[in-house]
Design a protein around this motif. Structure first.
Motif, PDB file in Angstrom:
ATOM      1  N   LEU A  42      -1.690   0.842  -3.725  1.00  0.00           N
ATOM      2  CA  LEU A  42      -1.792   0.760  -5.003  1.00  0.00           C
ATOM      3  C   LEU A  42      -1.039  -0.435  -6.166  1.00  0.00           C
ATOM      4  O   LEU A  42      -0.058  -0.873  -5.462  1.00  0.00           O
ATOM      5  CB  LEU A  42      -1.388   2.093  -6.227  1.00  0.00           C
ATOM      6  N   ASP A  43      -1.720  -1.541  -7.049  1.00  0.00           N
ATOM      7  CA  ASP A  43      -0.932  -2.196  -7.639  1.00  0.00           C
ATOM      8  C   ASP A  43       0.642  -1.497  -8.783  1.00  0.00           C
ATOM      9  O   ASP A  43      -0.027  -0.441  -9.399  1.00  0.00           O
ATOM     10  CB  ASP A  43      -1.734  -2.675  -8.657  1.00  0.00           C
ATOM     11  N   PHE A  44       1.488  -2.175  -8.807  1.00  0.00           N
ATOM     12  CA  PHE A  44       2.752  -1.838  -9.236  1.00  0.00           C
ATOM     13  C   PHE A  44       3.782  -2.910  -9.828  1.00  0.00           C
ATOM     14  O   PHE A  44       3.315  -4.202  -9.064  1.00  0.00           O
ATOM     15  CB  PHE A  44       3.680  -0.509  -9.103  1.00  0.00           C
ATOM     16  N   ARG A  45       4.242  -2.378 -10.820  1.00  0.00           N
ATOM     17  CA  ARG A  45       4.898  -4.090 -11.742  1.00  0.00           C
ATOM     18  C   ARG A  45       6.715  -4.232 -11.346  1.00  0.00           C
ATOM     19  O   ARG A  45       6.801  -2.863 -11.415  1.00  0.00           O
ATOM     20  CB  ARG A  45       4.602  -4.319 -12.681  1.00  0.00           C
ATOM     21  N   LEU A  46       6.963  -4.918 -11.095  1.00  0.00           N
ATOM     22  CA  LEU A  46       8.771  -4.814 -10.704  1.00  0.00           C
ATOM     23  C   LEU A  46       9.486  -6.144 -11.554  1.00  0.00           C
ATOM     24  O   LEU A  46       8.377  -7.438 -11.523  1.00  0.00           O
ATOM     25  CB  LEU A  46       8.647  -5.477  -9.545  1.00  0.00           C
ATOM     26  N   TYR A  47      10.265  -6.166 -12.566  1.00  0.00           N
ATOM     27  CA  TYR A  47      10.580  -6.462 -13.566  1.00  0.00           C
ATOM     28  C   TYR A  47      12.333  -6.745 -12.048  1.00  0.00           C
ATOM     29  O   TYR A  47      12.889  -6.397 -12.249  1.00  0.00           O
ATOM     30  CB  TYR A  47      10.364  -6.154 -14.843  1.00  0.00           C
ATOM     31  N   CYS A  48      12.711  -8.043 -12.859  1.00  0.00           N
ATOM     32  CA  CYS A  48      13.711  -8.778 -12.244  1.00  0.00           C
ATOM     33  C   CYS A  48      15.079  -8.547 -13.478  1.00  0.00           C
ATOM     34  O   CYS A  48      14.696  -8.159 -14.686  1.00  0.00           O
ATOM     35  CB  CYS A  48      14.056 -10.210 -12.218  1.00  0.00           C
ATOM     36  N   LYS A  49      15.764  -7.115 -12.994  1.00  0.00           N
ATOM     37  CA  LYS A  49      16.566  -7.174 -13.928  1.00  0.00           C
ATOM     38  C   LYS A  49      17.631  -7.721 -14.280  1.00  0.00           C
ATOM     39  O   LYS A  49      17.705  -8.002 -15.980  1.00  0.00           O
ATOM     40  CB  LYS A  49      18.228  -6.034 -13.142  1.00  0.00           C
ATOM     41  N   ALA A  50      17.904  -8.990 -13.941  1.00  0.00           N
ATOM     42  CA  ALA A  50      18.558 -10.392 -14.810  1.00  0.00           C
ATOM     43  C   ALA A  50      17.768 -11.215 -16.048  1.00  0.00           C
ATOM     44  O   ALA A  50      18.172 -11.498 -16.953  1.00  0.00           O
ATOM     45  CB  ALA A  50      19.545 -11.219 -13.751  1.00  0.00           C
ATOM     46  N   CYS A  51      16.932 -11.856 -15.234  1.00  0.00           N
ATOM     47  CA  CYS A  51      15.929 -12.778 -16.132  1.00  0.00           C
ATOM     48  C   CYS A  51      14.223 -11.748 -16.807  1.00  0.00           C
ATOM     49  O   CYS A  51      13.475 -12.542 -17.182  1.00  0.00           O
ATOM     50  CB  CYS A  51      15.489 -13.706 -15.330  1.00  0.00           C
ATOM     51  N   GLY A  52      14.065 -11.012 -16.231  1.00  0.00           N
ATOM     52  CA  GLY A  52      12.736  -9.823 -16.646  1.00  0.00           C
ATOM     53  C   GLY A  52      11.484 -11.161 -16.033  1.00  0.00           C
ATOM     54  O   GLY A  52      10.098 -10.717 -16.167  1.00  0.00           O
ATOM     55  N   TYR A  53      11.471 -11.774 -14.675  1.00  0.00           N
ATOM     56  CA  TYR A  53      10.243 -12.505 -13.838  1.00  0.00           C
ATOM     57  C   TYR A  53       9.601 -11.277 -12.977  1.00  0.00           C
ATOM     58  O   TYR A  53      10.468 -10.013 -12.838  1.00  0.00           O
ATOM     59  CB  TYR A  53      11.222 -13.036 -11.782  1.00  0.00           C
ATOM     60  N   LEU A  54       8.588 -11.167 -13.280  1.00  0.00           N
ATOM     61  CA  LEU A  54       7.871 -10.337 -12.543  1.00  0.00           C
ATOM     62  C   LEU A  54       7.412 -10.341 -11.778  1.00  0.00           C
ATOM     63  O   LEU A  54       6.318 -12.157 -11.042  1.00  0.00           O
ATOM     64  CB  LEU A  54       6.287 -10.260 -14.408  1.00  0.00           C
ATOM     65  N   HIS A  55       6.815  -9.229 -11.010  1.00  0.00           N
ATOM     66  CA  HIS A  55       6.490  -9.119  -9.312  1.00  0.00           C
ATOM     67  C   HIS A  55       5.035  -8.392  -9.095  1.00  0.00           C
ATOM     68  O   HIS A  55       5.946  -7.387  -9.090  1.00  0.00           O
ATOM     69  CB  HIS A  55       7.842  -9.358  -8.563  1.00  0.00           C
ATOM     70  N   LEU A  56       4.166  -8.432  -8.820  1.00  0.00           N
ATOM     71  CA  LEU A  56       3.334  -7.276  -8.179  1.00  0.00           C
ATOM     72  C   LEU A  56       3.203  -7.415  -7.243  1.00  0.00           C
ATOM     73  O   LEU A  56       3.057  -7.861  -5.683  1.00  0.00           O
ATOM     74  CB  LEU A  56       2.019  -8.024  -8.432  1.00  0.00           C
ATOM     75  N   ALA A  57       3.477  -5.699  -6.564  1.00  0.00           N
ATOM     76  CA  ALA A  57       3.285  -5.283  -5.134  1.00  0.00           C
ATOM     77  C   ALA A  57       2.256  -3.960  -5.358  1.00  0.00           C
ATOM     78  O   ALA A  57       2.062  -3.974  -7.016  1.00  0.00           O
ATOM     79  CB  ALA A  57       5.334  -4.815  -5.576  1.00  0.00           C
ATOM     80  N   LYS A  58       2.207  -3.445  -3.963  1.00  0.00           N
ATOM     81  CA  LYS A  58       1.814  -3.002  -3.933  1.00  0.00           C
ATOM     82  C   LYS A  58       2.702  -1.957  -3.017  1.00  0.00           C
ATOM     83  O   LYS A  58       3.270  -1.395  -2.526  1.00  0.00           O
ATOM     84  CB  LYS A  58       0.278  -2.469  -2.333  1.00  0.00           C
ATOM     85  N   THR A  59       1.421  -0.237  -3.472  1.00  0.00           N
ATOM     86  CA  THR A  59       1.955   0.978  -2.688  1.00  0.00           C
ATOM     87  C   THR A  59       2.068   1.294  -1.194  1.00  0.00           C
ATOM     88  O   THR A  59       1.164   0.564  -0.807  1.00  0.00           O
ATOM     89  CB  THR A  59       2.146   2.316  -3.751  1.00  0.00           C
ATOM     90  N   LYS A  60       2.821   1.693  -0.437  1.00  0.00           N
ATOM     91  CA  LYS A  60       2.554   2.316   1.514  1.00  0.00           C
ATOM     92  C   LYS A  60       2.422   3.394   1.547  1.00  0.00           C
ATOM     93  O   LYS A  60       3.005   4.082   1.123  1.00  0.00           O
ATOM     94  CB  LYS A  60       3.503   1.466   1.831  1.00  0.00           C
ATOM     95  N   CYS A  61       1.570   4.118   2.137  1.00  0.00           N
ATOM     96  CA  CYS A  61       2.052   4.859   2.625  1.00  0.00           C
ATOM     97  C   CYS A  61       2.344   5.433   3.703  1.00  0.00           C
ATOM     98  O   CYS A  61       2.671   6.807   4.056  1.00  0.00           O
ATOM     99  CB  CYS A  61       0.689   5.573   2.397  1.00  0.00           C
ATOM    100  N   SER A  62       2.841   4.080   4.674  1.00  0.00           N
ATOM    101  CA  SER A  62       3.609   4.169   5.853  1.00  0.00           C
ATOM    102  C   SER A  62       2.717   5.517   7.207  1.00  0.00           C
ATOM    103  O   SER A  62       3.621   6.220   7.690  1.00  0.00           O
ATOM    104  CB  SER A  62       4.168   4.722   5.526  1.00  0.00           C
ATOM    105  N   ARG A  63       1.851   5.853   6.897  1.00  0.00           N
ATOM    106  CA  ARG A  63       0.746   6.972   7.586  1.00  0.00           C
ATOM    107  C   ARG A  63      -0.044   5.627   8.668  1.00  0.00           C
ATOM    108  O   ARG A  63      -0.549   4.635   8.565  1.00  0.00           O
ATOM    109  CB  ARG A  63       0.017   7.149   6.909  1.00  0.00           C
ATOM    110  N   LYS A  64       0.523   6.794  10.296  1.00  0.00           N
ATOM    111  CA  LYS A  64       0.180   5.933  12.033  1.00  0.00           C
ATOM    112  C   LYS A  64      -1.497   5.215  11.396  1.00  0.00           C
ATOM    113  O   LYS A  64      -1.288   4.690  12.400  1.00  0.00           O
ATOM    114  CB  LYS A  64       0.877   6.725  12.470  1.00  0.00           C
ATOM    115  N   TRP A  65      -2.360   6.269  10.534  1.00  0.00           N
ATOM    116  CA  TRP A  65      -3.616   5.780  11.196  1.00  0.00           C
ATOM    117  C   TRP A  65      -4.361   5.311   9.758  1.00  0.00           C
ATOM    118  O   TRP A  65      -5.549   4.793   9.818  1.00  0.00           O
ATOM    119  CB  TRP A  65      -4.493   7.426  10.941  1.00  0.00           C
TER     120      TRP A  65
END
Length: 323
Positions: A42-65
């Motif tokens: 799933l897509d979610f957004r991260l913002y830098c606390k200092a400058c507000g830079y936007l980074h797009l990341a994805k979630t993980k389920c960490s399942r072996k399968w």
């Protein structure tokens, strides 16, 4: 640029396999397993606390399968095992199989029972006399003949036999092959006894290096095998969840592997603190007056937003790993 394109291609392929696996789980009515898998990618957004830079990341389920998380976990495991196997003097790859199991008779403890049989083999005179240590990984496949559980073991062993003498450089090629067949028969008989089956199981034995061995033991269940298997996939996934798939023993048990430290995620300006809440601009801060909270401490609304975002990140960290 080429590496980024390859990474993007793998993510796209993993997303396709994940969608097919989700469709398979929904068809079987496996709502809990499907819900776990839906938290991945799933897509979610991260913002830098200092400058507000936007980074797009994805979630993980960490399942072996999981088609996405499984290979990543496998690569991490392979990197650790590669260091352990590189320290072996005589690395030997052994594939130990057993009779195929029908889907209807397969139990959740199938892989755990296979590891118990391997424990009996380790305590046998044939194994204890010749094997110094090693690692073993369980894998399960379905090629249309029922479930095929098997073990990949990489052991530090010069010669694995009791009755058959070790080959000598003066032996003829045919004589060496005869000794190899005789040694394999000894191991085959002992493994059949540990399994408690009359039919001799098939074996695969060969010398290997650290790289090849680490690649062998990295997967518990490949994505294409999970999607294309003929029986229900839900019980197999629960079986994998309930089993520790990779184990070390003997001289390889408890070895501390020096792992490469991963650098924290940073923005172009070099900051490494992130939040899921968009930071307030200077104009927004001016419009929000400072107020007194219940404990009597004065905080601006920007500080409250950062605290809330930190709490949100802690909750999110329990569900996924941020890349």
């Amino acid at each position: 640029m080429k590496a980024q394109l390859e990474l993007f291609g793998r993510e796209v392929e993993a997303g396709q396999w994940r969608a097919e696996l989700l469709a398979r789980l929904d068809l079987e009515g496996e709502t809990k397993l499907a819900a776990r898998l839906r938290t991945c990618g799933l897509d979610f957004r991260l913002y830098c606390k200092a400058c507000g830079y936007l980074h797009l990341a994805k979630t993980k389920c960490s399942r072996k399968w999981c088609p996405s998380c499984g290979p990543k976990r496998g690569n991490e495991r392979a990197a650790r095992l590669r260091m352990i196997i590189a320290a072996m003097k005589w690395p030997l790859h052994i594939t130990l199989t057993r009779q195929n199991v029908d889907w209807e008779t397969a139990t959740r403890s199938l892989l755990a029972d296979l590891h118990k049989s391997f424990g009996k083999l380790r305590r046998s005179k044939l194994w204890a006399t010749n094997v110094v240590g090693g690692c073993v990984a369980a894998e399960i496949t379905d090629k249309g003949n029922g479930l095929h559980p098997h073990l990949h073991a990489v052991v530090d062993c010069r010669w694995l036999a009791l009755k058959t003498p070790e080959p000598h450089h003066t032996d003829s090629p045919e004589g060496r092959r005869a000794k190899f067949r005789s040694a394999a028969t000894e191991l085959q008989s002992e493994w059949a006894r540990c399994l408690g089956q009359e039919t001799p199981p098939s074996l695969f034995i060969r010398r290997c290096d650290a790289g090849a061995a680490a690649e062998i033991v990295k997967y518990a269940l490949k994505a294409e095998d999970a999607v294309n298997c003929e029986g229900k996939i839900g019980p197999i996934l629960r079986m994998i969840d309930a089993t520790r798939m990779v184990r070390t023993f003997g001289s390889c048990f408890g070895i501390k592997v020096i792992e490469t430290k991963t650098s924290p995620l940073t923005c172009p300006a070099g900051h490494s603190e992130w939040t899921t809440t968009r930071p307030m601009t200077a104009e927004q801060i001016e419009r929000n007056p400072v107020h007194v909270n219940s404990s009597g401490k004065r905080r601006c609304r920007e500080e409250e937003a950062r605290v809330d975002a930190a709490i949100e990140l802690e909750v999110l960290a329990e569900l996924c790993r941020i890349v």
